[in-house]
Structures are given as C-alpha cells and as structure tokens.
Design a protein around this motif. Structure first.
Motif, PDB file in Angstrom:
ATOM      1  N   GLY A  59      23.061  25.910-115.165  1.00  0.00           N
ATOM      2  CA  GLY A  59      22.203  25.340-115.614  1.00  0.00           C
ATOM      3  C   GLY A  59      20.438  26.194-115.343  1.00  0.00           C
ATOM      4  O   GLY A  59      20.869  27.794-114.970  1.00  0.00           O
ATOM      5  N   TYR A  60      19.344  25.961-115.205  1.00  0.00           N
ATOM      6  CA  TYR A  60      18.403  26.757-114.945  1.00  0.00           C
ATOM      7  C   TYR A  60      17.830  27.210-113.457  1.00  0.00           C
ATOM      8  O   TYR A  60      18.028  26.561-112.865  1.00  0.00           O
ATOM      9  N   GLY A  61      17.821  28.773-113.528  1.00  0.00           N
ATOM     10  CA  GLY A  61      17.279  29.125-112.428  1.00  0.00           C
ATOM     11  C   GLY A  61      17.911  29.558-111.567  1.00  0.00           C
ATOM     12  O   GLY A  61      19.335  28.878-110.601  1.00  0.00           O
ATOM     13  N   GLY A  62      17.692  30.732-110.226  1.00  0.00           N
ATOM     14  CA  GLY A  62      18.537  31.305-109.239  1.00  0.00           C
ATOM     15  C   GLY A  62      19.482  32.704-109.891  1.00  0.00           C
ATOM     16  O   GLY A  62      19.225  33.649-109.055  1.00  0.00           O
ATOM     17  N   GLU A  63      19.726  32.459-110.540  1.00  0.00           N
ATOM     18  CA  GLU A  63      21.026  33.619-111.652  1.00  0.00           C
ATOM     19  C   GLU A  63      20.555  34.833-111.740  1.00  0.00           C
ATOM     20  O   GLU A  63      21.272  35.380-111.072  1.00  0.00           O
ATOM     21  N   VAL A  68      17.410  22.558-107.801  1.00  0.00           N
ATOM     22  CA  VAL A  68      18.051  22.663-106.456  1.00  0.00           C
ATOM     23  C   VAL A  68      19.018  22.961-105.568  1.00  0.00           C
ATOM     24  O   VAL A  68      19.788  23.707-104.911  1.00  0.00           O
ATOM     25  N   GLU A  69      20.357  22.120-106.766  1.00  0.00           N
ATOM     26  CA  GLU A  69      21.298  23.026-106.619  1.00  0.00           C
ATOM     27  C   GLU A  69      21.569  24.918-107.141  1.00  0.00           C
ATOM     28  O   GLU A  69      22.400  24.767-105.639  1.00  0.00           O
ATOM     29  N   ASN A  70      21.084  25.483-107.516  1.00  0.00           N
ATOM     30  CA  ASN A  70      21.053  26.739-107.455  1.00  0.00           C
ATOM     31  C   ASN A  70      20.666  27.212-106.162  1.00  0.00           C
ATOM     32  O   ASN A  70      21.499  27.933-105.951  1.00  0.00           O
ATOM     33  N   ALA A  71      19.211  26.683-106.060  1.00  0.00           N
ATOM     34  CA  ALA A  71      19.227  27.314-104.679  1.00  0.00           C
ATOM     35  C   ALA A  71      19.617  27.338-102.978  1.00  0.00           C
ATOM     36  O   ALA A  71      19.945  28.544-102.846  1.00  0.00           O
ATOM     37  N   ASN A  72      20.234  26.255-103.344  1.00  0.00           N
ATOM     38  CA  ASN A  72      21.109  25.943-102.220  1.00  0.00           C
ATOM     39  C   ASN A  72      22.353  27.089-102.117  1.00  0.00           C
ATOM     40  O   ASN A  72      22.806  27.454-101.074  1.00  0.00           O
ATOM     41  N   PHE A 115      18.073  21.628 -99.552  1.00  0.00           N
ATOM     42  CA  PHE A 115      17.540  20.698 -99.800  1.00  0.00           C
ATOM     43  C   PHE A 115      17.975  19.523-100.451  1.00  0.00           C
ATOM     44  O   PHE A 115      19.328  19.523-100.873  1.00  0.00           O
ATOM     45  N   LYS A 116      17.376  18.622-100.705  1.00  0.00           N
ATOM     46  CA  LYS A 116      18.581  17.479-101.235  1.00  0.00           C
ATOM     47  C   LYS A 116      17.461  16.437-101.588  1.00  0.00           C
ATOM     48  O   LYS A 116      16.571  16.636-101.404  1.00  0.00           O
ATOM     49  N   ILE A 117      17.988  15.786-103.063  1.00  0.00           N
ATOM     50  CA  ILE A 117      17.361  15.418-103.343  1.00  0.00           C
ATOM     51  C   ILE A 117      16.878  14.098-102.964  1.00  0.00           C
ATOM     52  O   ILE A 117      18.279  13.115-103.116  1.00  0.00           O
ATOM     53  N   MET A 118      16.000  13.208-103.232  1.00  0.00           N
ATOM     54  CA  MET A 118      15.679  11.886-102.673  1.00  0.00           C
ATOM     55  C   MET A 118      14.986  10.642-104.188  1.00  0.00           C
ATOM     56  O   MET A 118      16.412  10.089-103.716  1.00  0.00           O
TER      57      MET A 118
END
Length: 278
Positions: free
Chosen positions: A176-180, A221-225, A258-261
């Motif tokens: 998905g989007y972000g970090g790549e 969040v997943e990509n940042a981690n 980071f954790k998704i709440m």
C-alpha cells in the motif's frame, strides 16, 4: 537515446490521458510507455493511443501495491533507460529529453513540480502551466547539482536498468501507500548513487486527498514500523504524530512501534478532505 516510461494508475483515466498527451508534445518521445493498472481490466481501465507505443499490464490485489507495480512495470521495459512518471504528471516539453541526457550510471535524475488546482481538459503543458502554483512548504532546490538523498521523491525520476537492478528495485514488503520511496532512497544512497533535479518541471494534476491521509492510516503505520526495522528511524513522522494526537494510534515505547487503536470512519475522513492543489 532509447528510453521507456513506466506509470501506475488506479481510477485516474483522465489524468492518464492528459499525461500521455503531454508525452506526445515532448521534444523526445519514448520507445514505449508501460502502464500498470492497479485494478482489474475493464473498459474504464484501458486507454487507446495510436501515436504512442503503449503496453498495458494489470495487477489486481485489492490494495495499492505501489512497490510491486513499479517493479512489474520495470521488468516489462525493453530500453536501458527507464523513466518512472506519476500518472498525475504533465511533462514540460523538454523534460524527458533532459531527464535522459543528464543521466549517467551514478546519477538518478528527477524534476520539481508545480501544482494545478484542477484536472485540466488538455494535457498540453503550454496551455495550463500558467495556472500551476508552487508548494509553499517546498523550498526551491538547485538544479544540475547533487541533492540530499532524502529529497528524493518518486513522482518523476529516471535511471538506468543497471542502476535499478543494483539498488534491488522497490521493496515489496511495503504494502500500500507510504515509505517505499524513502526506503528506495536509503538504499540507493547506501550504494553510492546520487540524484539531482534537471532544469525542467512537471505539473501535478489535482486529485482528491485527505490531510492528514486518514484513508491510508493502516498502511502508513504498518509501513512505518517496517521501515524502522530496516533503517532505525520512522518516515512520515509528522503524519504519525498527527494520528497519535487524533487518538487513532499510540506509540509502544517497549516494542518501539506504533500501534493502531482504532480506524477512522468515513465521516472522519470526509472532515479532512483537502481542496488544496498540493
């Protein structure tokens, strides 16, 4: 110099048609344009253009597989020089020529952008360039000189096939989007490659967006981690901080992730819809 263009698209057929028109008006035209549709093949996800050699590929995995799509497009190219061009871009007339002629084995070339507040009826750069504006938070970067690698962006860039292969392409563990793209910059920098802007530009066509991008919260969040596990710092940190302040995520100090709440609802996303062109 023979060169290929790779572009990715999902649902932005008009922007794609405008982009192709800008390519037709360029001082140099590509040997091929590889279009990777990140959606199923259907009439809405196909273009016809008899004046350009187009190859259309379909990658439908239900997400926005940017890394996988870029790699797939790259491996379908036949030229030794490859330009990655975002579907929202309109090329200035000499952009493609400058991206390719300024390229060498140790350099990745790129270009700055100005932003259109609408989707134009035409892809002719000369007809709409007076309506484009500069991003107020993006300082002017010099051209024809090496830039800090963290200024790299994937909106538009050119490189040789050999360079792409040595970098290892885009990491498909980013989903998905972000970090790549920041990860790509970290890896090309570690291998001694530099990048620079040429003295040309793209115009970025308007599309709906959310500020902050709540529609991509899970992927960010997943990509940042994952990025942190590789490079020991977090990309997209301003967005992560904003998500924390909004109560959607929290930072686990023990695990350093980071954790998704909770995930935003559609009404929450609608409240952050931005009308700005950038």
């Amino acid at each position: 110099m023979p060169f290929s263009i790779v572009t990715l698209v999902k649902g932005r057929k008009k922007q794609l048609e405008n982009m192709l028109e800008s390519i037709r008006h360029s001082s140099m035209t590509p040997d091929e344009v590889i279009i990777v549709w990140m959606e199923p093949e259907k009439p809405e996800s196909r273009v016809e253009d008899s004046s350009l050699p187009i190859k259309q590929i379909y990658l439908n995995d239900g997400n926005l597989p940017l890394s996988k799509a870029r790699n797939l497009g790259f491996y379908h190219t036949t030229s030794e020089t490859v330009i990655f061009l975002d579907v929202d871009c309109l090329c200035s007339p000499t952009l493609l020529e400058n991206l390719t002629t300024k390229l060498n084995e140790g350099i990745i070339t790129s270009a700055p952008a100005r932003y259109l507040p609408f989707i134009p009826l035409t892809g002719d750069y000369t007809e709409v360039e007076q309506d484009a504006c500069v991003h107020p938070k993006r300082t002017s970067l010099p051209t024809e000189t090496l830039l800090p690698y963290k200024k790299f962006w994937s909106l538009v860039f050119a490189l040789t096939k050999n360079t792409f292969d040595k970098i290892g392409g885009f990491d498909e563990n980013f989903t998905g989007y972000g970090g790549e793209d920041t990860d790509f910059a970290e890896r090309f920098n570690s291998k001694g490659y530099g990048f620079m802007f040429v003295g040309d530009e793209v115009l970025h066509q308007y599309h709906h967006k959310y500020t902050p991008p709540l529609n991509y919260l899970r992927e960010i969040v997943e990509n940042a981690n994952y990025f942190y596990s590789k490079h020991r710092y977090f990309p997209m940190y301003t967005w992560l901080q904003t998500f924390c302040k909004m109560g959607y995520i929290t930072f686990d100090k023990q695990r350093h992730i980071f954790k998704i709440m909770s995930l935003p609802k559609q009404k929450d996303m609608d409240s952050t819809l931005s009308t700005l062109p950038y």
